[in-house]
Motif scaffolding. Structure first.
Motif, short mmCIF file in Angstrom:
data_model
loop_
_atom_site.label_atom_id
_atom_site.label_comp_id
_atom_site.label_asym_id
_atom_site.label_seq_id
_atom_site.Cartn_x
_atom_site.Cartn_y
_atom_site.Cartn_z
N UNK A 37 5.23 5.58 6.69
CA UNK A 37 6.60 5.35 7.16
C UNK A 37 7.48 6.54 6.77
N UNK A 38 8.29 6.96 7.71
CA UNK A 38 9.34 7.93 7.40
C UNK A 38 10.61 7.10 7.29
N UNK A 39 11.14 6.95 6.07
CA UNK A 39 12.29 6.05 5.88
C UNK A 39 13.48 6.42 6.78
N UNK A 40 14.23 5.41 7.14
CA UNK A 40 15.40 5.60 8.00
C UNK A 40 16.44 6.51 7.35
N UNK A 41 16.36 6.66 6.05
CA UNK A 41 17.32 7.50 5.32
C UNK A 41 16.91 8.97 5.29
N UNK A 42 15.78 9.34 5.93
CA UNK A 42 15.29 10.73 5.90
C UNK A 42 16.34 11.67 6.48
N UNK A 43 16.48 12.84 5.86
CA UNK A 43 17.52 13.80 6.28
C UNK A 43 17.01 14.82 7.28
N UNK A 44 17.96 15.58 7.78
CA UNK A 44 17.67 16.60 8.80
C UNK A 44 16.73 17.69 8.31
N UNK A 45 16.65 17.90 7.01
CA UNK A 45 15.79 18.96 6.47
C UNK A 45 14.30 18.73 6.79
N UNK A 46 13.94 17.51 7.22
CA UNK A 46 12.55 17.20 7.53
C UNK A 46 12.16 17.52 8.98
N UNK A 47 13.13 17.85 9.81
CA UNK A 47 12.84 18.12 11.22
C UNK A 47 11.83 19.27 11.36
N UNK A 48 10.84 19.04 12.19
CA UNK A 48 9.84 20.06 12.50
C UNK A 48 8.76 20.27 11.45
N UNK A 49 8.84 19.57 10.33
CA UNK A 49 7.82 19.72 9.28
C UNK A 49 6.57 18.91 9.61
N UNK A 50 5.45 19.27 9.03
CA UNK A 50 4.23 18.48 9.25
C UNK A 50 3.51 18.27 7.93
N UNK A 51 2.65 17.24 7.91
CA UNK A 51 1.86 16.90 6.72
C UNK A 51 0.58 16.22 7.18
N UNK A 52 -0.45 16.38 6.40
CA UNK A 52 -1.73 15.71 6.65
C UNK A 52 -2.32 15.24 5.33
N UNK A 53 -3.24 14.30 5.43
CA UNK A 53 -3.87 13.79 4.21
C UNK A 53 -5.23 13.18 4.51
N UNK A 54 -6.05 13.12 3.49
CA UNK A 54 -7.29 12.37 3.53
C UNK A 54 -7.33 11.50 2.27
N UNK A 55 -8.04 10.38 2.38
CA UNK A 55 -8.06 9.38 1.31
C UNK A 55 -9.45 9.36 0.66
N UNK A 56 -9.47 9.24 -0.65
CA UNK A 56 -10.74 9.13 -1.38
C UNK A 56 -10.92 7.70 -1.87
N UNK A 57 -12.11 7.16 -1.68
CA UNK A 57 -12.48 5.85 -2.20
C UNK A 57 -13.54 6.07 -3.27
N UNK A 58 -13.28 5.57 -4.48
CA UNK A 58 -14.21 5.71 -5.60
C UNK A 58 -14.76 4.34 -5.98
N UNK A 59 -16.08 4.28 -6.21
CA UNK A 59 -16.73 3.01 -6.55
C UNK A 59 -17.42 3.09 -7.90
N UNK A 60 -17.51 1.93 -8.56
CA UNK A 60 -18.29 1.79 -9.79
C UNK A 60 -18.95 0.42 -9.77
N UNK A 61 -20.02 0.28 -10.48
CA UNK A 61 -20.74 -1.00 -10.54
C UNK A 61 -19.86 -2.10 -11.10
N UNK A 62 -20.14 -3.36 -10.68
CA UNK A 62 -19.41 -4.49 -11.25
C UNK A 62 -20.05 -4.98 -12.54
#
Length: 194
Positions: free
Chosen positions: A158-183
């Motif tokens: 979500x880009x909050x409704x309060x986001x300012x003009x300084x964010x115009x034209x910017x980009x971002x990317x991400x990947x998520x890591x899932x870590x497992x351990x035995x129960x």
């Protein structure tokens, strides 16, 4: 009265020979006694072997990918107040039950936008919302998955409704890591973001 004749005293070399003979006899008697003791300490013994024992280590294997009913988040023209979601299917393909966490995002793009974007990660019982920047150094613990099972994790941006003009034209990317351990033999982690 009879006169008693004194017997001649043995010479000193004879006395030494006699003492040596006595010493050798004493040593021989001691050796015989020790050997006799050793012979009397023999015990009957027996041995049995049980075969067929084996060990096979279990496996903890986690896989994750975009759910077949979903698509990766790919938004052009994101505006304040917009949201986008994806569903990630996490599967336990190992032989043992496991706990897993989601987080430690690898980030690309502009840090100003990363600071502003709010990301919610969770399933139907556990979720957490933090900035994209916070997710890069934290993860949400407390998920459990039995061997052979799968679960869906929803990721909402979500880009909050309060986001300012300084964010115009910017980009971002991400990947998520899932870590497992035995129960087994591991305390159950509480649902926490850390």
């Amino acid at each position: 009265m009879h006169a008693t004749e004194a017997l001649p005293r043995p010479s000193s070399s004879r006395r030494r020979n006699r003492a040596g003979t006595i010493a050798v006899a004493a040593l021989a008697a001691a050796a015989l006694a020790a050997g006799g003791v050793a012979l009397t300490n023999a015990y009957f013994t027996s041995q049995a072997t049980v075969t067929g024992e084996s060990v096979s280590a279990g496996t903890v294997v986690l896989s994750a990918g975009t759910a077949s009913t979903s698509a990766p988040i790919d938004v052009d023209g994101l505006l304040p107040g917009d949201t986008a979601s994806t569903v990630i299917t996490v599967s336990n393909t190992g032989t043992e039950d496991l706990y897993f966490s989601a987080g430690d995002f690898a980030l690309t793009g502009d840090t100003t936008l990363q600071d502003a974007l709010q990301i919610t990660v969770g399933d139907t019982t556990t979720s957490y919302t933090a900035s994209l920047t916070e997710w890069s150094t934290g993860s949400l613990d407390g998920f459990a998955l039995a061997a052979g099972d799968s679960t869906d994790i929803t990721v909402t941006l979500e880009l909050p409704a309060t986001a300012g003009d300084e964010l115009q034209g910017l980009d971002a990317g991400f990947s998520i890591t899932f870590d497992a351990t035995q129960q087994r033999n591991v305390p159950s982690p509480a649902p926490t973001f850390s």
